[in-house]
Design an enzyme around this catalytic site. Sequence first.
Site, PDB file in Angstrom:
ATOM      1  N   HIS A  57       0.827  -1.206   0.000  1.00  0.00           N
ATOM      2  CA  HIS A  57       0.000   0.000   0.000  1.00  0.00           C
ATOM      3  C   HIS A  57       0.865   1.262   0.000  1.00  0.00           C
ATOM      4  O   HIS A  57       1.784   1.404   0.816  1.00  0.00           O
ATOM      5  CB  HIS A  57      -0.920  -0.003   1.221  1.00  0.00           C
ATOM      6  CG  HIS A  57      -1.934   1.092   1.189  1.00  0.00           C
ATOM      7  ND1 HIS A  57      -3.138   0.967   0.527  1.00  0.00           N
ATOM      8  CD2 HIS A  57      -1.933   2.337   1.723  1.00  0.00           C
ATOM      9  CE1 HIS A  57      -3.829   2.079   0.668  1.00  0.00           C
ATOM     10  NE2 HIS A  57      -3.119   2.929   1.392  1.00  0.00           N
TER      11      HIS A  57
ATOM     12  N   HIS B  29      -4.846   5.105  10.539  1.00  0.00           N
ATOM     13  CA  HIS B  29      -3.750   6.046  10.744  1.00  0.00           C
ATOM     14  C   HIS B  29      -4.219   7.249  11.555  1.00  0.00           C
ATOM     15  O   HIS B  29      -5.388   7.624  11.531  1.00  0.00           O
ATOM     16  CB  HIS B  29      -3.114   6.495   9.424  1.00  0.00           C
ATOM     17  CG  HIS B  29      -4.070   7.053   8.419  1.00  0.00           C
ATOM     18  ND1 HIS B  29      -4.959   6.285   7.714  1.00  0.00           N
ATOM     19  CD2 HIS B  29      -4.256   8.325   7.985  1.00  0.00           C
ATOM     20  CE1 HIS B  29      -5.651   7.029   6.887  1.00  0.00           C
ATOM     21  NE2 HIS B  29      -5.257   8.279   7.041  1.00  0.00           N
TER      22      HIS B  29
ATOM     23  N   ASP C 144      -5.336  17.901   9.485  1.00  0.00           N
ATOM     24  CA  ASP C 144      -6.670  17.397   9.195  1.00  0.00           C
ATOM     25  C   ASP C 144      -6.617  16.671   7.843  1.00  0.00           C
ATOM     26  O   ASP C 144      -5.667  16.823   7.082  1.00  0.00           O
ATOM     27  CB  ASP C 144      -7.679  18.543   9.105  1.00  0.00           C
ATOM     28  CG  ASP C 144      -7.979  19.179  10.448  1.00  0.00           C
ATOM     29  OD1 ASP C 144      -7.416  18.727  11.467  1.00  0.00           O
ATOM     30  OD2 ASP C 144      -8.765  20.145  10.479  1.00  0.00           O
TER      31      ASP C 144
ATOM     32  N   HIS D 163      -8.257   7.453  12.300  1.00  0.00           N
ATOM     33  CA  HIS D 163      -9.391   6.978  11.513  1.00  0.00           C
ATOM     34  C   HIS D 163      -8.876   5.882  10.584  1.00  0.00           C
ATOM     35  O   HIS D 163      -7.672   5.670  10.465  1.00  0.00           O
ATOM     36  CB  HIS D 163     -10.059   8.108  10.729  1.00  0.00           C
ATOM     37  CG  HIS D 163      -9.251   8.620   9.581  1.00  0.00           C
ATOM     38  ND1 HIS D 163      -8.223   9.518   9.738  1.00  0.00           N
ATOM     39  CD2 HIS D 163      -9.305   8.348   8.260  1.00  0.00           C
ATOM     40  CE1 HIS D 163      -7.686   9.793   8.564  1.00  0.00           C
ATOM     41  NE2 HIS D 163      -8.323   9.086   7.649  1.00  0.00           N
TER      42      HIS D 163
END
Length: 384
Positions: A263, A300, A306, A336
Amino acid sequence: MPVYHSLGAIPPKRHTQFRKPDGTLYAEELVSTEGFSSLYSLVYHAYPPTIVKTLGEPYSVEPKIAREKHLKHTSLIGFNVPPEDDYLQSRKPILVNSDLHISLAAPRQSMTDYFYKNSQADEVVFIHEGTGTLKTGFGNIKFGYGDYLVIPRGTIYQMEFDGTANRLFIIESFSPIRAPKRYRNQYGQLMEHSPYCERDIKRPANLETHDEHGDFKILIKKQGLIYPYIYGTHPFDFIGWDGFHYPWALSIHDFEPITGRLHQPPPVHQTFEGNNFVICSFVPRKFDYHPLSIPAPYNHSNVDSDEVLYYVDGDFMSRKSVVKGQITLHPGGIPHGPHPGSVEKSIGKESTDELAVMIDPFRPLMLTEDAIKIEDENYYKSWQ
């Protein structure tokens, strides 16, 4: 990512006499950025660009902050912003800080009775729905689904739409918008590992010189106010110009994804950069090809920034119930990740057709009153 460009007629040497057929001089204008130290263009007008007839009273378009400080995963349903006829009135700021403002817009009508200039921010207008033409003195750029229109500060423009169904995602940057530095060599040329190159850049074409007197309304934005100006000559009276400062466009569909055996982190999707934020493009691509790879992104924590995702199209294997025009805001300070079941479900998948725009700001974003109107208040519970 502008390169040197020129349209129309210009004299052989700058700052020299350049005369009309009747013997009078064209008016030269230097449009410069960061003083005289960064990108600039030299413009030649039929008339001086200083002929102001009247000034109207300024009015405020400052965002109205509803939630200045927060630590809550947030989802906004962007297509719930109702369409409006006027381009400027349709622009609804939703997420803002001192580096950038993010807005949604659904204008139904073209700009015909006025022109617009943002005098303190570069604008990146992402075209989600609709087609048309960006009209400027520098020339015209046709746009359609997936185009990023990069309009540098100080550019007077009009948006001409082909129809009434238009959806725009707009970023106002108080610093210049540039291609990421790591993609450019010391001369500014995009290098071989860059996910796009100069061939992908759409530059202005079809310069139209409007040699006209009259009353021309130009709405100029500065420091949260709109100043109505009436000029005595048409703002698109360019006879010619050359330089590096002009509007340009890049299609998200021309962004070539960088993939790997495992990834890849979000920076491989970076498309533009500003001061204290980046803009990324998630496009259809092959998934990781390690035999034990997990295509779904890992959990992560956003420690320093943000994360804003604007969902454009396709199937997002890490999220449930995603709709076009949805925006997620994952604030810095809490983790999240993929929704429950998404990780196992992604294993064995070979590709994705997702399309999204991501913005990572390094200062916290504030939510406006317009954002609260389209908020899904229960999104933060979606990992249960």
